[in-house]
Write an enzyme that holds these catalytic residues in place. Structure first.
Site, PDB file in Angstrom:
ATOM      1  N   CYS A  39      15.028  12.234 -49.440  1.00  0.00           N
ATOM      2  CA  CYS A  39      15.091  11.593 -48.117  1.00  0.00           C
ATOM      3  C   CYS A  39      16.282  12.085 -47.312  1.00  0.00           C
ATOM      4  O   CYS A  39      16.190  12.288 -46.096  1.00  0.00           O
ATOM      5  CB  CYS A  39      15.139  10.077 -48.274  1.00  0.00           C
ATOM      6  SG  CYS A  39      16.527   9.471 -49.263  1.00  0.00           S
TER       7      CYS A  39
ATOM      8  N   HIS B 108      18.409   4.804 -50.061  1.00  0.00           N
ATOM      9  CA  HIS B 108      17.465   5.394 -49.109  1.00  0.00           C
ATOM     10  C   HIS B 108      18.209   5.739 -47.825  1.00  0.00           C
ATOM     11  O   HIS B 108      19.314   5.241 -47.561  1.00  0.00           O
ATOM     12  CB  HIS B 108      16.318   4.429 -48.816  1.00  0.00           C
ATOM     13  CG  HIS B 108      15.151   5.060 -48.123  1.00  0.00           C
ATOM     14  ND1 HIS B 108      14.675   6.305 -48.455  1.00  0.00           N
ATOM     15  CD2 HIS B 108      14.353   4.610 -47.103  1.00  0.00           C
ATOM     16  CE1 HIS B 108      13.636   6.608 -47.707  1.00  0.00           C
ATOM     17  NE2 HIS B 108      13.425   5.585 -46.864  1.00  0.00           N
TER      18      HIS B 108
ATOM     19  N   ASP C  29      10.937   7.310 -40.964  1.00  0.00           N
ATOM     20  CA  ASP C  29      11.151   7.189 -42.409  1.00  0.00           C
ATOM     21  C   ASP C  29      10.494   8.380 -43.100  1.00  0.00           C
ATOM     22  O   ASP C  29       9.300   8.635 -42.907  1.00  0.00           O
ATOM     23  CB  ASP C  29      10.539   5.879 -42.914  1.00  0.00           C
ATOM     24  CG  ASP C  29      11.025   5.519 -44.306  1.00  0.00           C
ATOM     25  OD1 ASP C  29      11.366   6.444 -45.080  1.00  0.00           O
ATOM     26  OD2 ASP C  29      11.058   4.314 -44.637  1.00  0.00           O
TER      27      ASP C  29
END
Length: 622
Positions: free
Chosen positions: A402, A535, A556
């Site tokens: 991520c 995250h 996202d």
């Protein structure tokens, strides 16, 4: 009948009562003039003399008197009740004489109440070995006289022979008639305790016999003499040494008590030391087991963290991509031909260092701008970032990529701006991003972060965060800023200060050009990198409702390309925007960090920031 006021015993006459008072309740301390016995009552001393020393007197009488048989025959005629009473009175007179003698000076002795000068001869105690004593006037071979009792004339001794036998019988009768004295009588020579004083006397005599035999063995003579002073015997030469500490004791009783103290202390000390050693050993074993368990637990947790953050050396992007494709083939989700085609494309992309674009979705910001102009009516203001492409996680970086994907989103926005011409021309692939971070470390940026990863990211699945993004921007002369919202600032663990800061970031540039900004504004600012535990996402806009409530628009990386393409369609855009919208109640992590791009750096500013990154400090709010 007269009775004793002390013990309430009744008697036939006043004379018997007086005798009882004198014998039973006399308070003066009595001491035997023939041995070391002392501290007894009057009747006990009388019994002791008549039972213990009468045989010795008879032996002396037999050896020195030639007419003992005549005395014996004459005395037999005197066995009448009247004479028995006289004998008892004679014994009483003798005992009174002994009592008076115990209070006189040591230089004189009294017999029958009459003082007699001390001629220097000492009293001797004949041993219980029944050896006949020599006559009082006899001398030894060396010329020294053997001491004998000379406190009475020979005629008196002969006269007392029968009286001793008679008194011996009377004393036994008196002993049986005396009341039992219940008590504890400790032996003065050992640790034994008796309940009867007469048994104690016999026990003490056995001690004296043993001492006499020991002294006779040492001196070569069967008997020993003891000096007499004031009617008491004192042992001068016998000393008892402790076998443990060589302490000298005066008697065996003291020695026994002293040795018992040794034994008690040693047993207590040994038991205490054994218990202490056992407790220490158990504690050491427990600590050792605890340390082993703690070390094992820490090792397992460390390995778990390594796997979680991609530092377990299980391979990076390439190996994970190949394993996932092989798994898809084995499950029948991918045909072998497709597997080989994707594998070849992957290798070609990795060789070029550029992202293959399979996970990229473009044109999203323009679609969002149209959506807000067309359908949204409850928003007072909307601020959007510059044009940005969305990059989704792929099979090669799912679960750990991520941070790299958000960095690609920021680069895609900066590439469309002319002022950031020092950045790479195209968006790099994830392995290439890892190489770019290592290059930033080699320039001296964020040395602490470099040591955390052991200066190596390529070939790993290591997670990156805000500091790594800042290091890359600084090494490419991009002015970046890290802001740390290290604790909640609102009710329910919310971060309203974060939302206010994001609103100020996007609205600051638009407020300069117009006094009243339009309801929907698309700025020229790149997106903001948002990091929290586990995250990271990209902030591409902020909404302000009519009631003043703020919400963020987030890209996202976990959204698949197919989902993000729904924003491009007017029919599905509203549903996808609702998924992108995050209100303060949806962001409840304890800490958030943001990285915002604010322009370019000069060469001097770049070098200064690299030097300052050795102790990298973020701006904290609050």
């Amino acid at each position: 009948m007269p009775a004793c006021d002390i013990c309430c015993e009744e008697f036939l006459s006043e004379a018997d009562l007086k005798t009882h008072l004198l014998l039973s309740h006399l308070e003066n301390e009595m001491a035997c003039p023939l041995c070391s016995l002392s501290g007894v009552s009057y009747d006990e001393l009388s019994f002791h003399i008549n039972t213990t020393h009468v045989e010795n007197d008879c032996q002396v009488m037999d050896a020195t008197a030639s007419d003992s048989s005549q005395r014996t025959s004459n005395d037999r005629t005197l066995q009448s009740p009247t004479h028995e009473i006289n004998s008892v009175r004679t014994t009483e007179n003798c005992m009174r004489a002994v009592s008076q003698a115990s209070t006189h000076s040591p230089g004189h002795c009294q017999v029958n109440g009459m003082p007699a000068p001390n001629t220097g001869a000492t009293l001797s105690k004949v041993t219980s070995s029944k050896v006949n004593s020599s006559p009082p006037a006899a001398a030894t071979a060396s010329g020294a006289f053997k001491p004998v009792r000379t406190t009475q004339p020979l005629s008196n001794c002969l006269e007392k022979s029968w009286e001793g036998e008679h008194e011996h019988r009377k004393s036994k009768q008196m002993r049986s008639s005396l009341p039992n004295k219940v008590g504890h009588f400790p032996c003065p020579m050992c640790s034994l305790v008796f309940s009867d004083c007469f048994i104690l006397q016999e026990h003490v005599e056995s001690h004296l016999l043993d001492q006499d035999m020991a002294e006779g063995a040492n001196s070569g003579v069967g008997t020993s003499t003891v000096a007499c002073s004031r009617g008491n015997l004192r042992l001068d030469s016998t000393r008892y040494l402790c076998p443990l500490c060589s302490l000298s004791c005066s008697d065996s009783g003291s020695l026994q008590e002293h040795v018992d103290l040794h034994m008690e202390y040693d047993s207590t000390s040994t038991a205490g030391n054994a218990d202490l050693n056992l407790a220490r050993r158990l504690q050491e074993e427990e600590e050792h087991k605890w340390k082993e368990a703690e070390t094992k637990r820490e090792s397992e947790e460390f390995k778990k963290l390594q796997r979680q953050f991609g530092l377990d050396r299980s391979g990076g992007y390439r190996k994970q991509m190949e394993r996932n494709m092989e798994r898809a083939v084995s499950r029948g989700q991918m045909v072998p031909a497709e597997f080989h085609r994707k594998k070849a494309e992957m290798r070609e992309s990795l060789a070029s260092g550029m992202d293959d674009g399979r996970s990229k979705t473009s044109g999203l910001m323009a679609a969002l701008y149209r959506h807000y102009q067309r359908e949204v009516s409850d928003c007072a203001h909307v601020w959007l970032c510059a044009e940005t492409d969305h990059y989704s996680s792929s099979e090669g970086d799912k679960g750990w990529g991520c941070g790299y994907r958000n960095f690609q989103m920021q680069l895609s926005s900066l590439h469309k701006m002319e002022q950031y011409n020092l950045l790479p021309e195209a968006v790099p692939s994830i392995p290439r991003v890892q190489a770019i971070i290592e290059e930033a470390w080699s320039q001296g940026a964020d040395p602490q972060g470099a040591s955390h990863f052991n200066n190596r990211l390529q070939g790993t699945r290591a997670w990156i965060g805000a500091t790594e993004i800042y290091a890359v921007f600084t090494s490419h002369s991009v002015k970046a800023r890290i802001v740390d919202f290290h604790k909640p600032t609102g009710p329910g663990d919310t971060h309203p200060r974060l939302f206010e800061w994001i609103k100020l970031y996007f609205s600051h540039s638009s407020s300069r050009s117009a006094r009243l900004p339009p309801r929907i504004v698309q700025t020229s600012l790149p997106p903001v990198y948002l990091q929290h535990q586990g995250h990271s996402r990209s902030i591409v806009g902020v909404e302000q409702k009519a009631n003043g409530t703020l919400c963020l628009l987030l890209f996202d990386p976990s959204f698949a390309p197919g989902e993000m393409r729904r924003v491009l369609s007017q029919d599905t855009a509203a549903a996808m925007v609702r998924r992108m919208r995050k209100f303060p109640g949806a962001l409840k992590h304890r800490q958030y960090q943001v990285v915002a791009v604010e322009g370019e750096l000069t060469a001097e500013e770049k070098q200064s920031r690299i030097l300052n990154s050795r102790t990298l400090c973020a701006e904290k709010i609050p």
